[in-house]
Scaffold this active site. Structure first.
Site, PDB file in Angstrom:
ATOM      1  N   GLY A  40       0.922  -1.240   0.069  1.00  6.63           N
ATOM      2  CA  GLY A  40      -0.041   0.050   0.054  1.00  6.63           C
ATOM      3  C   GLY A  40       0.859   1.132  -0.025  1.00  6.63           C
ATOM      4  N   THR A  43       0.952   7.563   3.968  1.00  5.40           N
ATOM      5  CA  THR A  43       1.287   9.104   4.137  1.00  5.40           C
ATOM      6  C   THR A  43       2.489   9.487   3.507  1.00  5.40           C
ATOM      7  OG1 THR A  43      -0.398   8.877   5.904  1.00  5.40           O
ATOM      8  CG2 THR A  43       0.646  11.007   5.578  1.00  5.40           C
ATOM      9  N   GLY A  45       4.989   7.109   2.293  1.00  5.86           N
ATOM     10  CA  GLY A  45       5.692   6.618   1.350  1.00  5.86           C
ATOM     11  C   GLY A  45       4.936   5.038   0.700  1.00  5.86           C
ATOM     12  N   VAL A  47       4.621   1.027   1.110  1.00  6.76           N
ATOM     13  CA  VAL A  47       4.965  -0.366   1.785  1.00  6.76           C
ATOM     14  C   VAL A  47       4.944  -1.483   0.855  1.00  6.76           C
ATOM     15  CG1 VAL A  47       4.326  -1.365   3.782  1.00  6.76           C
ATOM     16  CG2 VAL A  47       4.058   1.179   3.652  1.00  6.76           C
ATOM     17  N   ASP A 158      -1.692  10.640  14.393  1.00  7.23           N
ATOM     18  CA  ASP A 158      -2.477  10.574  13.107  1.00  7.23           C
ATOM     19  C   ASP A 158      -2.814   9.266  13.441  1.00  7.23           C
ATOM     20  OD1 ASP A 158      -3.533  10.624  10.524  1.00  7.23           O
ATOM     21  OD2 ASP A 158      -1.537  10.167   9.861  1.00  7.23           O
TER      22      ASP A 158
END
Ligand code: AMP
Length: 333
Positions: A40, A43, A45, A47, A158
């Site tokens: 995925g 926020t 970068g 993965v 977050d």
């Protein structure tokens, strides 16, 4: 059908590109890691799921673009990443290794099968698994992890279901992405084209209060608690003002009683509409379909969503709330 053919062609091309991309993927962490899947974009970068060559062990490698300045990695970022590495706790994702090159910072993390959003979406209809006991287990582990961060003076800032990871073995919850929000400051837009979600953002943040405190994280935890019951985000605003209005429609337009000193907040506007507020209990009753929130759970929930951040419950207090007296936690401490 022409359109769908075109679409298929485009998709084929895309998946081919992704495949080619992956087979030639080189990690700064070393050639012992073989990229097997793109998990995925977050926020900061991308993965990847990576296999350690010659083993059956998988890791998640987070590649973060280092776009900060010309002189390499700023010392603040290095310091924060060092903190990340030190934050060992069963409910905090384990950072196994870190590597840098000119363009990227790479974190090698323990691999987790689910994030909380994926888990809710895939398991929400499985009533023998997804039930009030499961919610209590998740909430306990979430609070344990965040309490660990707070006791080291680290704010997550977050918290949202996408960066709360869950290991499939024993359903151990792992916080991810914390600290980085301080290193990189929360961007308006994430690395992807998606708009950064506001749904878990505390009202004081939208009113422009600059001194971030632990209350921010508690608000987000409260939103996640509600979401676990209703299986949908609690307040789904599409702009900061819409988010704020949605909150006020439930709690009433802020006043001296609910938020002392509110008129002095930078983004408070005298012309905010007046809402009496439908009340949190009514709001939940309307939305809780298969899972009912009992009085004990609601008491804790309400204390997490106090409008005045000073009145919000802390993680430690929450962990000692009678709601958790009968918790069947799958994580051992
Ligand atoms: P993040 O940048 O942390 O938001 O990551 C983006 C997405 O990558 C998340 O929503 C997860 O689905 C996935 N992801 C991040 N870290 C891991 C991990 N340690 N194991 C498995 N998936 C992960």
């Amino acid at each position: 059908s022409i359109i769908s053919k075109k679409k298929m062609k485009k998709n084929n091309k895309k998946s081919k590109e992704e495949k080619e991309d992956l087979s030639s993927k080189v990690f700064a962490l070393g050639s012992q890691y073989l990229a097997v899947e793109r998990l995925g974009k977050g926020t900061y970068g991308t993965v990847y799921k990576a296999k350690l060559r010659g083993t059956d062990t998988y890791y998640a490698i987070k590649k973060i673009k280092n776009e900060m300045d010309d002189e390499g990695i700023p010392s603040t970022a290095l310091r924060e990443i060092a903190i990340l590495k030190k934050m060992k706790h069963p409910n905090v994702v384990n950072v196994i290794d870190i590597a840098f090159n000119n363009t990227n910072i790479e974190l090698c993390l323990e691999y987790c099968r689910y994030d909380l959003k994926k888990l809710i979406d895939t398991k929400k209809s499985d009533h023998s698994f997804y039930n009030v006991k499961f919610i209590k287990n998740m909430m306990y582990q979430l609070l344990k992890g965040v309490d660990h961060l707070h006791s080291h003076k680290i704010l997550h800032r977050d918290l949202k279901p996408q960066n709360i990871l869950i290991r499939e073995d024993k359903w151990i919850l792992k916080l991810a992405d914390f600290g980085l929000s301080r290193v990189y400051s929360i961007p308006i837009r994430p690395y992807t084209k998606e708009v950064l979600t506001l749904w878990y953002r505390a009202p004081e943040m939208m009113l422009g209060i600059a001194n971030y405190a632990i209350g921010l994280d508690i608000w987000s935890i409260g939103c996640i608690f509600g979401e676990l019951y209703i299986k949908k985000p609690l307040f789904m605003g599409d702009s900061e003002i819409d988010q704020l209005y949605r909150i006020m429609k439930v709690f009433g337009t802020f006043n001296e009683l609910t938020l002392p000193g509110y008129k002095a907040f930078p983004y408070f506007n005298q012309n905010f509409p007046f809402w009496k507020g439908c009340g949190l209990r009514n709001y939940m009753n309307e939305r809780c379909k298969s899972l009912k929130m009992d009085d004990m759970a609601f008491d804790l929930f309400e204390k997490m969503l106090a409008i005045d951040p000073i009145k919000r419950i802390t993680c430690k207090e929450a962990l000692n709330h009678p709601y958790f007296e009968d918790v069947e936690c799958t994580c051992s401490y």
